[in-house]
Motif scaffolding. Sequence first.
Motif, mmCIF file in Angstrom:
data_model
loop_
_atom_site.group_PDB
_atom_site.id
_atom_site.type_symbol
_atom_site.label_atom_id
_atom_site.label_comp_id
_atom_site.label_asym_id
_atom_site.label_seq_id
_atom_site.Cartn_x
_atom_site.Cartn_y
_atom_site.Cartn_z
ATOM 1 N N ALA A 1 -40.131 79.228 116.728
ATOM 2 C CA ALA A 1 -39.803 80.008 118.113
ATOM 3 C C ALA A 1 -38.431 80.422 118.249
ATOM 4 C CB ALA A 1 -39.514 78.572 118.929
ATOM 5 N N ARG A 2 -37.408 80.060 117.724
ATOM 6 C CA ARG A 2 -36.261 80.205 117.767
ATOM 7 C C ARG A 2 -35.937 81.112 116.012
ATOM 8 N NH1 ARG A 2 -32.409 79.651 114.013
ATOM 9 N NH2 ARG A 2 -32.673 77.298 112.767
ATOM 10 N N LEU A 3 -36.918 81.310 115.567
ATOM 11 C CA LEU A 3 -36.299 82.592 115.209
ATOM 12 C C LEU A 3 -37.424 83.414 114.840
ATOM 13 C CD1 LEU A 3 -37.285 80.211 111.841
ATOM 14 C CD2 LEU A 3 -35.067 81.386 111.657
ATOM 15 N N THR A 4 -38.283 83.238 115.845
ATOM 16 C CA THR A 4 -38.847 84.752 115.960
ATOM 17 C C THR A 4 -38.493 85.164 116.441
ATOM 18 O OG1 THR A 4 -40.906 83.348 115.763
ATOM 19 C CG2 THR A 4 -41.270 85.332 116.838
ATOM 20 N N VAL A 5 -37.664 84.860 118.205
ATOM 21 C CA VAL A 5 -36.979 85.448 119.079
ATOM 22 C C VAL A 5 -35.411 86.295 118.341
ATOM 23 C CG1 VAL A 5 -37.488 84.046 120.755
ATOM 24 C CG2 VAL A 5 -35.901 83.815 120.158
ATOM 25 N N GLN A 6 -34.888 85.551 117.499
ATOM 26 C CA GLN A 6 -33.563 85.882 116.682
ATOM 27 C C GLN A 6 -34.191 87.176 116.182
ATOM 28 O OE1 GLN A 6 -32.422 82.652 114.879
ATOM 29 N NE2 GLN A 6 -30.838 82.552 115.722
ATOM 30 N N ALA A 7 -35.491 87.561 115.388
ATOM 31 C CA ALA A 7 -36.075 88.225 114.407
ATOM 32 C C ALA A 7 -36.094 89.552 115.326
ATOM 33 C CB ALA A 7 -36.921 88.485 114.173
ATOM 34 N N TRP B 1 -45.945 91.256 120.924
ATOM 35 C CA TRP B 1 -46.115 89.604 120.667
ATOM 36 C C TRP B 1 -45.377 88.903 120.573
ATOM 37 C CZ3 TRP B 1 -44.916 87.607 116.335
ATOM 38 C CH2 TRP B 1 -44.571 88.474 115.241
ATOM 39 N N MET B 2 -44.091 89.249 120.298
ATOM 40 C CA MET B 2 -42.971 87.864 119.593
ATOM 41 C C MET B 2 -42.700 87.157 120.280
ATOM 42 S SD MET B 2 -40.905 90.430 116.526
ATOM 43 C CE MET B 2 -40.685 89.079 115.507
ATOM 44 N N LEU B 3 -42.095 87.827 121.861
ATOM 45 C CA LEU B 3 -41.519 86.537 123.233
ATOM 46 C C LEU B 3 -42.860 85.727 123.174
ATOM 47 C CD1 LEU B 3 -39.247 86.013 124.237
ATOM 48 C CD2 LEU B 3 -39.283 87.461 125.614
ATOM 49 N N ASP B 4 -43.958 85.951 123.460
ATOM 50 C CA ASP B 4 -45.146 85.202 123.820
ATOM 51 C C ASP B 4 -44.905 84.283 123.412
ATOM 52 O OD1 ASP B 4 -44.733 86.736 126.761
ATOM 53 O OD2 ASP B 4 -46.782 87.928 125.467
ATOM 54 N N ALA B 5 -45.367 84.572 121.350
ATOM 55 C CA ALA B 5 -45.253 83.884 121.037
ATOM 56 C C ALA B 5 -44.352 82.760 120.575
ATOM 57 C CB ALA B 5 -45.633 84.425 119.141
ATOM 58 N N ASP C 1 -43.787 76.038 123.638
ATOM 59 C CA ASP C 1 -44.651 74.650 124.954
ATOM 60 C C ASP C 1 -45.317 73.883 123.919
ATOM 61 O OD1 ASP C 1 -43.731 74.899 126.960
ATOM 62 O OD2 ASP C 1 -45.458 76.267 127.214
ATOM 63 N N ARG C 2 -46.274 73.991 122.468
ATOM 64 C CA ARG C 2 -46.571 73.806 121.795
ATOM 65 C C ARG C 2 -46.228 72.182 121.062
ATOM 66 N NH1 ARG C 2 -50.706 70.948 123.083
ATOM 67 N NH2 ARG C 2 -51.939 72.844 123.064
ATOM 68 N N ALA C 3 -44.870 72.143 120.759
ATOM 69 C CA ALA C 3 -44.109 71.787 120.244
ATOM 70 C C ALA C 3 -43.918 70.520 121.470
ATOM 71 C CB ALA C 3 -42.871 72.374 119.784
ATOM 72 N N ARG C 4 -43.247 71.477 122.462
ATOM 73 C CA ARG C 4 -42.583 69.836 123.355
ATOM 74 C C ARG C 4 -44.114 69.521 124.209
ATOM 75 N NH1 ARG C 4 -43.150 71.126 128.803
ATOM 76 N NH2 ARG C 4 -44.417 72.334 128.485
ATOM 77 N N VAL C 5 -45.068 69.345 124.157
ATOM 78 C CA VAL C 5 -46.086 68.959 124.881
ATOM 79 C C VAL C 5 -46.757 68.180 123.855
ATOM 80 C CG1 VAL C 5 -48.709 69.465 125.797
ATOM 81 C CG2 VAL C 5 -47.060 70.598 126.488
ATOM 82 N N ALA D 1 -34.415 76.694 123.079
ATOM 83 C CA ALA D 1 -34.274 75.979 124.091
ATOM 84 C C ALA D 1 -33.340 77.935 124.316
ATOM 85 C CB ALA D 1 -33.793 75.067 125.219
ATOM 86 N N ALA D 2 -32.157 77.371 124.002
ATOM 87 C CA ALA D 2 -30.865 78.646 124.325
ATOM 88 C C ALA D 2 -31.371 79.862 123.628
ATOM 89 C CB ALA D 2 -29.656 77.518 123.822
ATOM 90 N N ALA D 3 -32.133 80.102 123.061
ATOM 91 C CA ALA D 3 -32.648 81.073 122.067
ATOM 92 C C ALA D 3 -33.608 81.515 123.078
ATOM 93 C CB ALA D 3 -32.866 80.925 120.714
ATOM 94 N N ILE D 4 -34.275 80.746 122.949
ATOM 95 C CA ILE D 4 -35.311 81.265 124.693
ATOM 96 C C ILE D 4 -34.885 82.007 125.785
ATOM 97 C CG2 ILE D 4 -37.657 80.705 125.261
ATOM 98 C CD1 ILE D 4 -38.314 79.580 122.672
ATOM 99 N N ARG D 5 -34.349 81.289 126.025
ATOM 100 C CA ARG D 5 -33.407 81.135 127.507
ATOM 101 C C ARG D 5 -32.582 82.536 127.140
ATOM 102 N NH1 ARG D 5 -28.136 80.871 128.984
ATOM 103 N NH2 ARG D 5 -27.919 80.922 131.110
ATOM 104 N N GLN D 6 -31.852 82.861 126.595
ATOM 105 C CA GLN D 6 -30.816 83.918 126.435
ATOM 106 C C GLN D 6 -32.236 85.429 126.144
ATOM 107 O OE1 GLN D 6 -27.752 83.667 126.534
ATOM 108 N NE2 GLN D 6 -27.371 85.693 127.085
ATOM 109 N N ALA D 7 -32.633 85.387 124.887
ATOM 110 C CA ALA D 7 -33.242 86.920 125.051
ATOM 111 C C ALA D 7 -34.586 86.383 125.765
ATOM 112 C CB ALA D 7 -34.526 85.685 123.779
ATOM 113 N N LEU D 8 -35.001 85.838 127.258
ATOM 114 C CA LEU D 8 -35.426 86.092 128.291
ATOM 115 C C LEU D 8 -34.504 86.507 129.446
ATOM 116 C CD1 LEU D 8 -37.525 82.948 128.803
ATOM 117 C CD2 LEU D 8 -38.320 85.243 128.486
ATOM 118 N N LEU D 9 -33.316 86.398 129.376
ATOM 119 C CA LEU D 9 -31.777 87.000 130.191
ATOM 120 C C LEU D 9 -31.568 87.858 130.320
ATOM 121 C CD1 LEU D 9 -29.982 84.113 130.938
ATOM 122 C CD2 LEU D 9 -31.493 85.189 131.864
#
Length: 451
Positions: free
Chosen positions: A264-270, A284-288, A294-298, A336-344
């Motif tokens: 997940a982190r690598l996907t938002v970084q790419a 698809w990248m951010l949604d993926a 989510d899958r890992a967390r749940v 969590a930090a990377a996806i949060r920042q990508a959304l911002l």
Amino acid sequence: MGLGWFGAPEHNRWLAEEMQALLRHGRAARVPAGFGWIGPDGAVDASRPVELWITGRMTFAFSLGTLLGVPGCRRYADHGVRALSRALRDRTHGGWYSAVGHELDAEGHGVPTREAARKECYQHAFVMLAAAAATAANRPGAHELLAEACRVVEAHWWDESYGMPIESYAVDWSDPEDYRGLNAAMHTVEAFLATADVTGDPVWLERAVQIIDSAVNVHARDHDWRLPEHYDTAWRPRLDYNEDAPDHPFRPYGATPGHGLEWARLTVQARAALVGRRLSAPDWMLDAAESLFDRARVDAWRVDGGPGFVYTTDFDGRPIVHERMHWVVCEGISAAAAIRQALLDDGRGEIEVELYEHCYRTWLDYAEEFLIASPGVWWHELDSSNAPSARTWDGHPDIYHALQAVLMPRLPVWPSMAQAIAEGRLDRPSSAPPVEEHGRGSRRRGLFGRG
């Protein structure tokens, strides 16, 4: 926004103090041939060889410390570059040995051990990552080391027919293994992204995105976002692989939620790298990335009655190995930090980032309560009751995951960690400006004659 942890001065001070403690602790790993495995007592375990992946990771870590201006880190980064350039390098066949003894021979070279019978993509990925970070830090010999790592990848590890890496060979590059693995592919992505930023060569970003595309859109989607780890040479999943070794440290049976977080982190970084270079980022990248997270967390967080991530699950999400690995929490914090920042960076609002802020705080609190034995010393494994365990990992082998976990919240999603620090992006985590305004000409262009 939220409870204000991100960017808060005292929170960043805590992260910085833990980062410096990790770098102090990591110094104990230095041995003549590279960096050894730190045992439970804080000293190098003499029964284990000097392994390529640990020396690569520690060289990466001390290169980051050098870039951050932490006194003393330069000599450890330089020691790592020398070890990778000489002690662990195979002068006969090229590439790098998987392991050598602690001491150097009379000519100053490492002595291969029985663990060096095969060359592994996973381990070579850390040579490339270390060389990229050391190049960003402008350490002696690092440019040449990175150029050699790139040549070795081109010659042996990149399989153009699948757009994926090859797993392993005999030491003379014969006998390619009848196996492919996403763990090696994942760390290859990390190395490629770092190399793309340092060299300015877009081929490494293109290849990283190819690997992510296969992992996400071919394999993760087909398995309800649980990533199969093991494949045959045609990249067909082997879902029963290592069923009799469920706690394997590198090739465990089943799905590994920690790797879902890492992907997940690598996907938002790419994705951020594509956007930063004014290239088209697939929709698809951010949604993926959010689906993998989510899958890992749940599947894995607090699923067996207590806090912590289980190590592995089956493909219905049932836990298999209940031990808690420190690296999984670290990757959760970083993701969590990377996806949060990508959304911002995408202009999303407080509601959309709230989940990631909550997870970040929860998992960092967990690390502080259960994993950090003392400043800079993280238990690498806990049992299901969160007591120290050694079923899979004994001691404190390296500082790579923990160091990234305390740095990622202070950095942008792109460029990659070493390059971001080199460009003065620490505590400036908003999205990077366009390439033309980003110092690329002076910092990145033409290290190897390629723009």
